[in-house]
Scaffold this motif. Structure first.
Motif, PDB file in Angstrom:
ATOM      1  N   TYR A  18      50.372  42.500  29.582  1.00 44.14           N
ATOM      2  CA  TYR A  18      49.092  41.812  29.420  1.00 44.14           C
ATOM      3  C   TYR A  18      48.191  42.125  30.614  1.00 44.14           C
ATOM      4  O   TYR A  18      48.630  42.053  31.755  1.00 44.14           O
ATOM      5  CB  TYR A  18      49.287  40.293  29.330  1.00 44.14           C
ATOM      6  N   TYR A  19      46.943  42.456  30.353  1.00 41.75           N
ATOM      7  CA  TYR A  19      45.956  42.689  31.405  1.00 41.75           C
ATOM      8  C   TYR A  19      44.931  41.564  31.329  1.00 41.75           C
ATOM      9  O   TYR A  19      44.169  41.484  30.364  1.00 41.75           O
ATOM     10  CB  TYR A  19      45.263  44.045  31.216  1.00 41.75           C
ATOM     11  N   ASN A  21      41.588  39.320  31.785  1.00 38.70           N
ATOM     12  CA  ASN A  21      40.156  39.554  31.937  1.00 38.70           C
ATOM     13  C   ASN A  21      39.544  38.394  32.714  1.00 38.70           C
ATOM     14  O   ASN A  21      40.137  37.316  32.807  1.00 38.70           O
ATOM     15  CB  ASN A  21      39.488  39.670  30.554  1.00 38.70           C
ATOM     16  N   LYS A  22      38.362  38.601  33.253  1.00 44.63           N
ATOM     17  CA  LYS A  22      37.697  37.564  34.056  1.00 44.63           C
ATOM     18  C   LYS A  22      37.338  36.325  33.238  1.00 44.63           C
ATOM     19  O   LYS A  22      37.181  35.249  33.785  1.00 44.63           O
ATOM     20  CB  LYS A  22      36.445  38.133  34.729  1.00 44.63           C
ATOM     21  N   ASP A  23      37.213  36.460  31.910  1.00 40.92           N
ATOM     22  CA  ASP A  23      36.835  35.313  31.073  1.00 40.92           C
ATOM     23  C   ASP A  23      38.063  34.559  30.539  1.00 40.92           C
ATOM     24  O   ASP A  23      37.980  33.815  29.575  1.00 40.92           O
ATOM     25  CB  ASP A  23      35.940  35.760  29.917  1.00 40.92           C
ATOM     26  N   THR A  25      40.586  35.671  28.985  1.00 37.64           N
ATOM     27  CA  THR A  25      41.245  36.313  27.855  1.00 37.64           C
ATOM     28  C   THR A  25      42.152  37.401  28.426  1.00 37.64           C
ATOM     29  O   THR A  25      42.234  37.563  29.648  1.00 37.64           O
ATOM     30  CB  THR A  25      40.218  36.934  26.882  1.00 37.64           C
ATOM     31  N   PHE A  26      42.808  38.133  27.581  1.00 40.15           N
ATOM     32  CA  PHE A  26      43.633  39.233  28.066  1.00 40.15           C
ATOM     33  C   PHE A  26      43.539  40.403  27.109  1.00 40.15           C
ATOM     34  O   PHE A  26      43.115  40.274  25.962  1.00 40.15           O
ATOM     35  CB  PHE A  26      45.097  38.810  28.253  1.00 40.15           C
ATOM     36  N   THR A  27      43.954  41.562  27.600  1.00 44.10           N
ATOM     37  CA  THR A  27      43.993  42.778  26.800  1.00 44.10           C
ATOM     38  C   THR A  27      45.427  43.278  26.798  1.00 44.10           C
ATOM     39  O   THR A  27      46.104  43.230  27.820  1.00 44.10           O
ATOM     40  CB  THR A  27      43.072  43.861  27.404  1.00 44.10           C
TER      41      THR A  27
END
Length: 88
Positions: A18-19, A21-23, A25-27
């Motif tokens: 999992y990467y 995100n600043k908001d 969420t993840f990618t």
């Protein structure tokens, strides 16, 4: 879920970590090794509690006919070099 021509693909599928995100969420990436064939349709469907419905992305393989043209041109070019070298 990953599919090739509407058939689920399970062999060779890998998931990244999992990467974030600043908001908040993840990618995450799902990958499958394949050699595209003309007319193949690939899809990836994501299901998550944060989505109102599953999201699907499609990719259709398009093999450019220029490849055969370039191959013929290369062959003629090499033939020309061979003939030119033998005549020199």
């Amino acid at each position: 879920m990953d599919t090739k021509n509407d058939v689920e693909v399970t062999e060779g599928v890998t998931l990244s970590c999992y990467y974030p995100n600043k908001d908040f969420t993840f990618t995450q990436y799902s990958t499958i090794p394949f050699t595209p064939q003309e007319g193949d349709v690939y899809s990836c469907t994501v299901e998550h509690k944060g989505l109102s419905e599953p999201e699907t992305q499609l990719w259709e393989a398009e093999i450019e006919e220029k490849t055969a043209f370039y191959g013929a041109g290369l062959g003629l070019g090499l033939l020309g070099v061979g003939v030119g070298t033998s005549l020199s």
